[in-house]
Scaffold this active site. Sequence first.
Site, PDB file in Angstrom:
ATOM      1  N   HIS A  62       0.892  -1.156   0.000  1.00 20.83           N
ATOM      2  CA  HIS A  62       0.000   0.000   0.000  1.00 20.83           C
ATOM      3  C   HIS A  62       0.935   1.212   0.000  1.00 20.83           C
ATOM      4  O   HIS A  62       2.039   1.138   0.571  1.00 20.83           O
ATOM      5  CB  HIS A  62      -0.838   0.062   1.270  1.00 20.83           C
ATOM      6  CG  HIS A  62      -1.729  -1.098   1.513  1.00 20.83           C
ATOM      7  ND1 HIS A  62      -1.319  -2.244   2.170  1.00 20.83           N
ATOM      8  CD2 HIS A  62      -3.014  -1.313   1.175  1.00 20.83           C
ATOM      9  CE1 HIS A  62      -2.337  -3.086   2.257  1.00 20.83           C
ATOM     10  NE2 HIS A  62      -3.371  -2.550   1.651  1.00 20.83           N
ATOM     11  N   ASP A 113       2.402   1.763   3.370  1.00 20.62           N
ATOM     12  CA  ASP A 113       3.307   0.754   3.952  1.00 20.62           C
ATOM     13  C   ASP A 113       4.741   1.239   3.771  1.00 20.62           C
ATOM     14  O   ASP A 113       5.643   0.860   4.505  1.00 20.62           O
ATOM     15  CB  ASP A 113       3.172  -0.583   3.212  1.00 20.62           C
ATOM     16  CG  ASP A 113       1.777  -1.172   3.334  1.00 20.62           C
ATOM     17  OD1 ASP A 113       1.095  -0.876   4.331  1.00 20.62           O
ATOM     18  OD2 ASP A 113       1.360  -1.884   2.406  1.00 20.62           O
ATOM     19  N   MET A 154       2.715  -5.677  -7.845  1.00 18.68           N
ATOM     20  CA  MET A 154       1.419  -5.094  -7.509  1.00 18.68           C
ATOM     21  C   MET A 154       1.597  -4.022  -6.445  1.00 18.68           C
ATOM     22  O   MET A 154       2.421  -4.145  -5.541  1.00 18.68           O
ATOM     23  CB  MET A 154       0.473  -6.197  -7.011  1.00 18.68           C
ATOM     24  CG  MET A 154      -0.921  -5.751  -6.628  1.00 18.68           C
ATOM     25  SD  MET A 154      -1.081  -5.121  -4.928  1.00 18.68           S
ATOM     26  CE  MET A 154      -1.308  -6.624  -4.023  1.00 18.68           C
ATOM     27  N   GLU A 194     -10.861  -6.180  -5.549  1.00 18.58           N
ATOM     28  CA  GLU A 194     -10.879  -7.222  -4.509  1.00 18.58           C
ATOM     29  C   GLU A 194     -12.158  -7.103  -3.689  1.00 18.58           C
ATOM     30  O   GLU A 194     -12.455  -6.040  -3.140  1.00 18.58           O
ATOM     31  CB  GLU A 194      -9.666  -7.082  -3.593  1.00 18.58           C
ATOM     32  CG  GLU A 194      -9.675  -8.097  -2.458  1.00 18.58           C
ATOM     33  CD  GLU A 194      -8.412  -8.088  -1.648  1.00 18.58           C
ATOM     34  OE1 GLU A 194      -7.417  -7.474  -2.084  1.00 18.58           O
ATOM     35  OE2 GLU A 194      -8.406  -8.684  -0.566  1.00 18.58           O
ATOM     36  N   LYS A 242     -14.861  -8.343  -0.603  1.00 18.87           N
ATOM     37  CA  LYS A 242     -14.923  -8.894   0.762  1.00 18.87           C
ATOM     38  C   LYS A 242     -16.342  -8.633   1.270  1.00 18.87           C
ATOM     39  O   LYS A 242     -16.908  -7.566   1.005  1.00 18.87           O
ATOM     40  CB  LYS A 242     -13.880  -8.217   1.661  1.00 18.87           C
ATOM     41  CG  LYS A 242     -13.759  -8.851   3.052  1.00 18.87           C
ATOM     42  CD  LYS A 242     -12.644  -8.206   3.865  1.00 18.87           C
ATOM     43  CE  LYS A 242     -12.531  -8.829   5.255  1.00 18.87           C
ATOM     44  NZ  LYS A 242     -11.458  -8.178   6.052  1.00 18.87           N
ATOM     45  N   GLU A 286      -9.657 -13.177  -3.034  1.00 17.80           N
ATOM     46  CA  GLU A 286      -8.890 -13.620  -1.860  1.00 17.80           C
ATOM     47  C   GLU A 286      -9.577 -14.821  -1.230  1.00 17.80           C
ATOM     48  O   GLU A 286     -10.799 -14.821  -1.042  1.00 17.80           O
ATOM     49  CB  GLU A 286      -8.764 -12.512  -0.821  1.00 17.80           C
ATOM     50  CG  GLU A 286      -8.016 -12.991   0.432  1.00 17.80           C
ATOM     51  CD  GLU A 286      -7.775 -11.937   1.480  1.00 17.80           C
ATOM     52  OE1 GLU A 286      -7.278 -10.851   1.146  1.00 17.80           O
ATOM     53  OE2 GLU A 286      -8.113 -12.198   2.653  1.00 17.80           O
ATOM     54  N   HIS A 302     -11.783 -14.178   1.872  1.00 24.00           N
ATOM     55  CA  HIS A 302     -12.950 -13.329   1.637  1.00 24.00           C
ATOM     56  C   HIS A 302     -14.110 -14.099   1.000  1.00 24.00           C
ATOM     57  O   HIS A 302     -15.264 -13.907   1.382  1.00 24.00           O
ATOM     58  CB  HIS A 302     -12.575 -12.123   0.763  1.00 24.00           C
ATOM     59  CG  HIS A 302     -11.573 -11.241   1.410  1.00 24.00           C
ATOM     60  ND1 HIS A 302     -11.090 -10.091   0.830  1.00 24.00           N
ATOM     61  CD2 HIS A 302     -10.928 -11.338   2.600  1.00 24.00           C
ATOM     62  CE1 HIS A 302     -10.217  -9.522   1.635  1.00 24.00           C
ATOM     63  NE2 HIS A 302     -10.105 -10.260   2.709  1.00 24.00           N
ATOM     64  N   ASP A 325      -5.075 -13.221  -3.978  1.00 21.66           N
ATOM     65  CA  ASP A 325      -4.605 -13.126  -2.587  1.00 21.66           C
ATOM     66  C   ASP A 325      -4.760 -14.493  -1.931  1.00 21.66           C
ATOM     67  O   ASP A 325      -5.876 -14.968  -1.725  1.00 21.66           O
ATOM     68  CB  ASP A 325      -5.438 -12.092  -1.808  1.00 21.66           C
ATOM     69  CG  ASP A 325      -4.930 -10.668  -2.015  1.00 21.66           C
ATOM     70  OD1 ASP A 325      -5.525  -9.740  -1.441  1.00 21.66           O
ATOM     71  OD2 ASP A 325      -3.932 -10.502  -2.756  1.00 21.66           O
ATOM     72  N   ASP A 347     -12.139 -12.409   9.236  1.00 25.35           N
ATOM     73  CA  ASP A 347     -11.090 -12.561   8.220  1.00 25.35           C
ATOM     74  C   ASP A 347      -9.767 -12.880   8.906  1.00 25.35           C
ATOM     75  O   ASP A 347      -9.086 -12.006   9.415  1.00 25.35           O
ATOM     76  CB  ASP A 347     -10.976 -11.235   7.450  1.00 25.35           C
ATOM     77  CG  ASP A 347      -9.978 -11.313   6.308  1.00 25.35           C
ATOM     78  OD1 ASP A 347      -9.577 -10.253   5.821  1.00 25.35           O
ATOM     79  OD2 ASP A 347      -9.600 -12.440   5.923  1.00 25.35           O
ATOM     80  N   ASP A 389      -6.938 -14.349   7.647  1.00 24.50           N
ATOM     81  CA  ASP A 389      -5.683 -14.151   6.888  1.00 24.50           C
ATOM     82  C   ASP A 389      -4.578 -15.081   7.400  1.00 24.50           C
ATOM     83  O   ASP A 389      -3.436 -14.665   7.611  1.00 24.50           O
ATOM     84  CB  ASP A 389      -5.222 -12.685   6.980  1.00 24.50           C
ATOM     85  CG  ASP A 389      -6.149 -11.737   6.214  1.00 24.50           C
ATOM     86  OD1 ASP A 389      -6.121 -10.526   6.508  1.00 24.50           O
ATOM     87  OD2 ASP A 389      -6.897 -12.213   5.344  1.00 24.50           O
ATOM     88  N   ASP A 394      -1.628 -12.733   0.966  1.00 27.90           N
ATOM     89  CA  ASP A 394      -2.167 -11.627   1.763  1.00 27.90           C
ATOM     90  C   ASP A 394      -2.612 -12.255   3.078  1.00 27.90           C
ATOM     91  O   ASP A 394      -3.776 -12.626   3.246  1.00 27.90           O
ATOM     92  CB  ASP A 394      -3.327 -10.967   1.046  1.00 27.90           C
ATOM     93  CG  ASP A 394      -3.837  -9.773   1.856  1.00 27.90           C
ATOM     94  OD1 ASP A 394      -4.899  -9.232   1.512  1.00 27.90           O
ATOM     95  OD2 ASP A 394      -3.182  -9.412   2.856  1.00 27.90           O
TER      96      ASP A 394
HETATM   97  C1  DIG Z   1      -7.144  -6.934   2.347  1.00 23.73           C
HETATM   98  O1  DIG Z   1      -7.433  -8.248   2.011  1.00 23.73           O
HETATM   99  C2  DIG Z   1      -6.635  -6.160   1.162  1.00 23.73           C
HETATM  100  C3  DIG Z   1      -5.595  -5.171   1.577  1.00 23.73           C
HETATM  101  O2  DIG Z   1      -4.629  -5.887   2.304  1.00 23.73           O
HETATM  102  C4  DIG Z   1      -5.013  -4.757   0.275  1.00 23.73           C
HETATM  103  O3  DIG Z   1      -5.641  -3.584  -0.121  1.00 23.73           O
HETATM  104  C5  DIG Z   1      -5.328  -5.865  -0.685  1.00 23.73           C
HETATM  105  C6  DIG Z   1      -4.068  -6.280  -1.360  1.00 23.73           C
HETATM  106  O4  DIG Z   1      -4.056  -7.578  -1.765  1.00 23.73           O
HETATM  107  N1  DIG Z   1      -5.966  -6.919   0.137  1.00 23.73           N
HETATM  108 MN    MN Z   2      -6.497  -9.165   0.288  1.00 24.75          MN
HETATM  109 MN    MN Z   3      -8.251 -10.811   4.129  1.00 30.28          MN
END
Ligand code: DIG
Ligand code: MN
Ligand code: MN
Length: 397
Positions: A61, A64, A95, A188, A190, A224, A227, A252, A262, A264, A294
């Site tokens: 990001h 970051d 990315m 993406e 969610k 992802e 998600h 992801d 979530d 992760d 991710d």
């Molecule tokens: C969350 O799953 C999102 C953030 O971490 C980011 O914007 C994106 C990048 O893969 N996934």
């Molecule tokens: Mn993600």
């Molecule tokens: Mn996630």
Amino acid sequence: MRTRYPHDAYCPKPEHHFTFGLWTVGNPGRDPFGDAVRPTISAIQIVNKLAELGAYGVCLHDNDLVPMDATAAQTERILREFTGALRETGLKVPMATTNLFYDPVFKEGAFTSNDARVRAFALQKTMKSIDLAVELGAETFVLWGGREGVETNAAKKPQDAIKRFREAVNFLCEYARDNHYAVKFALEAKPNEPRGDLFLPTTGHMLAFIYTLDHPEMVGLNPEVAHEQMSGLDFSHAVGQALEAGKLFHIDLNGQKPGRYDQDLRFASEDQKGAFFLVKLLEDAKWSGMRHFDSHPYRTEDEQGAWDFAFYSMRSYLILKEKVAQFYADAEIQDLLEEQMRLAETSVGKLGCTFQYSNRLATAIKTHPFALERLRTQGFNYERLDQCTTEILMGIR
Ligand code: DIG
Ligand code: MN
Ligand code: MN
């Protein structure tokens, strides 16, 4: 002295295209109920260590790497040091994305906020982030609408939110075109968290949305694992539909227990069978995209545990990739797959086995005599096929 990680066929290499967000291994372990447990790891340290572990690249990001309040001089120094580390290690930045969810300004949404000033600021922040992404060589720009949602539907009409999100994505596509950036966008989805409900909650919703854009060819998907699983959906089906539509621009990878927030988690640490079928799908399709993680280490881990998390994420993918090869090499599975293939290609009398409309074919299908009793009673041998697959995953075949 035994090294920490085995040196065997599952050692990650840059050619495997494994990438990590800076925010993953750099996650300090803070959660809604507890403070950070690990010291901050600098972007430079992350680049050097991931290169040592065999990764191909890092993702980020904007914030970051560059704090929102960084001066021009500070930004220049940060970028100089970061690109220097990339040059020394050979690590890439495939990315990048922008953080439109952490700063309180986005508490009511970013692109979908009721406040046009917030929507305009979100565009400003994202345009600058796209500039940074292009400068770092990123070809994919992910958009995750972490705050694009509501806790109460009294706040806004869903149609207004969708229209505003479309306006923003159309604007950003035009910005990329206006600047002759080759960057493509990956949306993406969610279903919820951190907002009560998020708009465009699944990959399917995002795919439908893409076709309403001015430049759908510039926009794809970044599904992802966690998600889609949060919605109780099969992740490989979402990825399969994205692949079939030519819209799998990024992915992801992580792990998730059903019915949880979530998490992760480390890739394949939970649903090994789901992870197997995902790896099979990507490898069958010879998809050359980034295998991006991710996810983040357990809060119980120290810094070494964070590197373990990264190494094992890549290692598990490679182990599953070999399980896919075993699947196809297994004689009993081969026979069962050939049986499936034969059935799929069996012609229905003179009708053939694919049905492109013609008046003649419609008449022929309408008058064709079907042996329904045989169709009703046939078996497909999927118990055997699934057991063979499961035994490969259990390691006894
Ligand atoms: C969350 O799953 C999102 C953030 O971490 C980011 O914007 C994106 C990048 O893969 N996934
Ligand atoms: Mn993600
Ligand atoms: Mn996630």
